[in-house]
Design a protein around this motif. Sequence first.
Motif, PDB file in Angstrom:
ATOM      1  N   PRO A   1       0.823  -1.212   0.000  1.00 36.17           N
ATOM      2  CA  PRO A   1       0.000   0.000   0.000  1.00 36.17           C
ATOM      3  C   PRO A   1       0.854   1.257   0.000  1.00 36.17           C
ATOM      4  O   PRO A   1       2.005   1.240   0.440  1.00 36.17           O
ATOM      5  N   SER A   2       0.296   2.342  -0.494  1.00 39.60           N
ATOM      6  CA  SER A   2       1.009   3.618  -0.485  1.00 39.60           C
ATOM      7  C   SER A   2       0.001   4.751  -0.602  1.00 39.60           C
ATOM      8  O   SER A   2      -1.126   4.562  -1.067  1.00 39.60           O
ATOM      9  N   GLY A   3       0.417   5.917  -0.149  1.00 38.69           N
ATOM     10  CA  GLY A   3      -0.440   7.091  -0.212  1.00 38.69           C
ATOM     11  C   GLY A   3       0.396   8.343  -0.378  1.00 38.69           C
ATOM     12  O   GLY A   3       1.552   8.389   0.054  1.00 38.69           O
ATOM     13  N   VAL A   4      -0.179   9.343  -1.011  1.00 43.36           N
ATOM     14  CA  VAL A   4       0.494  10.621  -1.227  1.00 43.36           C
ATOM     15  C   VAL A   4      -0.392  11.741  -0.719  1.00 43.36           C
ATOM     16  O   VAL A   4      -1.623  11.705  -0.883  1.00 43.36           O
ATOM     17  N   ALA A   5       0.218  12.734  -0.094  1.00 39.99           N
ATOM     18  CA  ALA A   5      -0.491  13.947   0.323  1.00 39.99           C
ATOM     19  C   ALA A   5       0.260  15.158  -0.220  1.00 39.99           C
ATOM     20  O   ALA A   5       1.498  15.189  -0.220  1.00 39.99           O
ATOM     21  N   LEU A   6      -0.499  16.141  -0.697  1.00 44.59           N
ATOM     22  CA  LEU A   6       0.060  17.338  -1.333  1.00 44.59           C
ATOM     23  C   LEU A   6      -0.435  18.593  -0.620  1.00 44.59           C
ATOM     24  O   LEU A   6      -1.585  18.645  -0.193  1.00 44.59           O
ATOM     25  N   ARG A   7       0.438  19.584  -0.517  1.00 46.30           N
ATOM     26  CA  ARG A   7       0.032  20.899  -0.011  1.00 46.30           C
ATOM     27  C   ARG A   7       0.359  21.957  -1.056  1.00 46.30           C
ATOM     28  O   ARG A   7       1.450  21.961  -1.620  1.00 46.30           O
ATOM     29  N   PHE A   8      -0.604  22.852  -1.289  1.00 38.20           N
ATOM     30  CA  PHE A   8      -0.417  23.958  -2.220  1.00 38.20           C
ATOM     31  C   PHE A   8      -0.196  25.247  -1.444  1.00 38.20           C
ATOM     32  O   PHE A   8      -0.453  25.316  -0.235  1.00 38.20           O
ATOM     33  N   GLU A   9       0.292  26.275  -2.129  1.00 42.99           N
ATOM     34  CA  GLU A   9       0.694  27.502  -1.456  1.00 42.99           C
ATOM     35  C   GLU A   9      -0.468  28.236  -0.786  1.00 42.99           C
ATOM     36  O   GLU A   9      -0.256  29.056   0.108  1.00 42.99           O
ATOM     37  N   ASP A  10      -1.702  27.954  -1.203  1.00 44.29           N
ATOM     38  CA  ASP A  10      -2.852  28.576  -0.549  1.00 44.29           C
ATOM     39  C   ASP A  10      -3.256  27.844   0.722  1.00 44.29           C
ATOM     40  O   ASP A  10      -4.247  28.201   1.370  1.00 44.29           O
ATOM     41  N   GLY A  11      -2.498  26.792   1.088  1.00 45.21           N
ATOM     42  CA  GLY A  11      -2.776  26.037   2.301  1.00 45.21           C
ATOM     43  C   GLY A  11      -3.660  24.824   2.098  1.00 45.21           C
ATOM     44  O   GLY A  11      -3.820  24.024   3.027  1.00 45.21           O
ATOM     45  N   SER A  12      -4.242  24.669   0.922  1.00 48.83           N
ATOM     46  CA  SER A  12      -5.105  23.520   0.667  1.00 48.83           C
ATOM     47  C   SER A  12      -4.278  22.242   0.592  1.00 48.83           C
ATOM     48  O   SER A  12      -3.130  22.248   0.132  1.00 48.83           O
ATOM     49  N   THR A  13      -4.858  21.140   1.052  1.00 47.54           N
ATOM     50  CA  THR A  13      -4.180  19.851   1.055  1.00 47.54           C
ATOM     51  C   THR A  13      -5.088  18.790   0.439  1.00 47.54           C
ATOM     52  O   THR A  13      -6.311  18.821   0.623  1.00 47.54           O
ATOM     53  N   TYR A  14      -4.474  17.857  -0.274  1.00 45.64           N
ATOM     54  CA  TYR A  14      -5.208  16.775  -0.933  1.00 45.64           C
ATOM     55  C   TYR A  14      -4.372  15.506  -0.838  1.00 45.64           C
ATOM     56  O   TYR A  14      -3.141  15.565  -0.837  1.00 45.64           O
ATOM     57  N   SER A  15      -5.055  14.374  -0.776  1.00 44.50           N
ATOM     58  CA  SER A  15      -4.326  13.117  -0.673  1.00 44.50           C
ATOM     59  C   SER A  15      -4.967  12.065  -1.565  1.00 44.50           C
ATOM     60  O   SER A  15      -6.110  12.209  -2.011  1.00 44.50           O
TER      61      SER A  15
END
Length: 346
Positions: A245-259
Motif C-alpha cells: 500500500p502507499s499514499g500521497v499527500a500534497l500541499r499547495f501555497e494557498d494552504g489547501s491539502t489533498y491526498s
Amino acid sequence: MSSPYDDASDDSSDPPSGDSLRGTRHAASTGSSAASTSSDVLPESVPESAASASACPAVIPPSDVPAWMERLGAKSVDSLLVKLVKHAADTYAQPPISNFRVGVAALGKSGAIYLGANIEFRNTSLGQSVHAEQFAVALMASQGEVGLNSLALTHSPCGHCRQFFQEVYGASGMRVVFPGSPAAVLSDLLPEAFTPSDLHEDPPLVMRGGNFELVASDDEGELDDLAAMALASACASHAPYTTCPSGVALRFEDGSTYSGAYYECAAYNPSLPPMQAAIVASVAHGVSLPGGLQNDGTVKPALVDAVLCELDDAMVSQQSPTEAVLASLTIGSDVRLRMLKVNLKA
C-alpha cells in the motif's frame, strides 16, 4: 421498462458552465433541498456515504440529482450522465500534450454522480497520465462511494480502462454509453476478461475492500498533518496483489491539502499510483495544475510540499514515479518529496 438510455439523444438543454455547476454545489452545501424522485430513477434507499455530504464540485449528491434532471430536461439519471460528460471534459480535463479532452459522468450505487476527466503531465512519460475513467473511480472511492452503477463518456473507453474497471465493485454489470454506440455492459466491452480472481482467491474490490493497518517506523517520530494524511491514504489503498500500500499527500501555497491512495490492477499496468490519485483530488476541487490548461474559475496555486507513505521494505515502490510527476509540476522550484516509511501492523 424502456432502456435508461432511450432519451439520451434529448438535447433540449445544454450542460451548464463550470461556474453554474459550482454555484449549484455551493447552494446544496448550505442546505438547499431538491424535489424527490421515483425509485426507478434513483435507488429506493441511499447507502450512507461521504458522497451525500461532499463539498467537492465534481460530485453531485443524490439530493441534487432530481433538480439537475429537471434543469437539463433529462428523463432519467442515465440521460443526465450523457448531458454532463462534455461539462466534465471542459471543466476538469488537463491534457497539455494531446489537447484531447475526455469526460466521464458516473453514477454510484449511493445515487451520487461523479465527474471525471483525463490529465496529462509535461516533461515525463505518457504512462503517468490519468485516464478520465480512473479519475472518476479514484474520486468515488475517496468520497466513500459504495459501488458503480453506470457510466457515460465522451469517447469509447480504451482497453486500459476496461481492464481497470475489473477492480471496481459493481462494474461487471455497469451500464456504459458513449457516442455512436448503443448502451452496453462492461462484460460486452471486455469479454473473457482477465479478472482479480485470476490472481487472488477472494479478491477485495475498490469501494468494498478492507483497509491496511499500517504503523510508522520507530524513527519517524511524531507525524505532521501532511504525513498523517499520506498515512491515512496508504491505509485505504487497494493493493491485494502486491500487499504494497502507499499514499500521497500534497500541499499547495494557498494552504489547501489533498491526498490519494494507490489503486492496484490485476493486469498491473493500468494501476493508478497514489500521486495521480492525490492530483485527481486536487483537480476535482478546482485546482488547475502547472502545465495544464487553465479553466475559468479555477485556481492555480503552486505545489509546495509532498509526502509519499509506503512500506519500509516495499517490493513495489512508488518513489521514482512520484518524484517524476512532482518534478513535472514544480519546475524551477526546490520542492522535494518527503518519504514516510511504515510497516504492516503485526
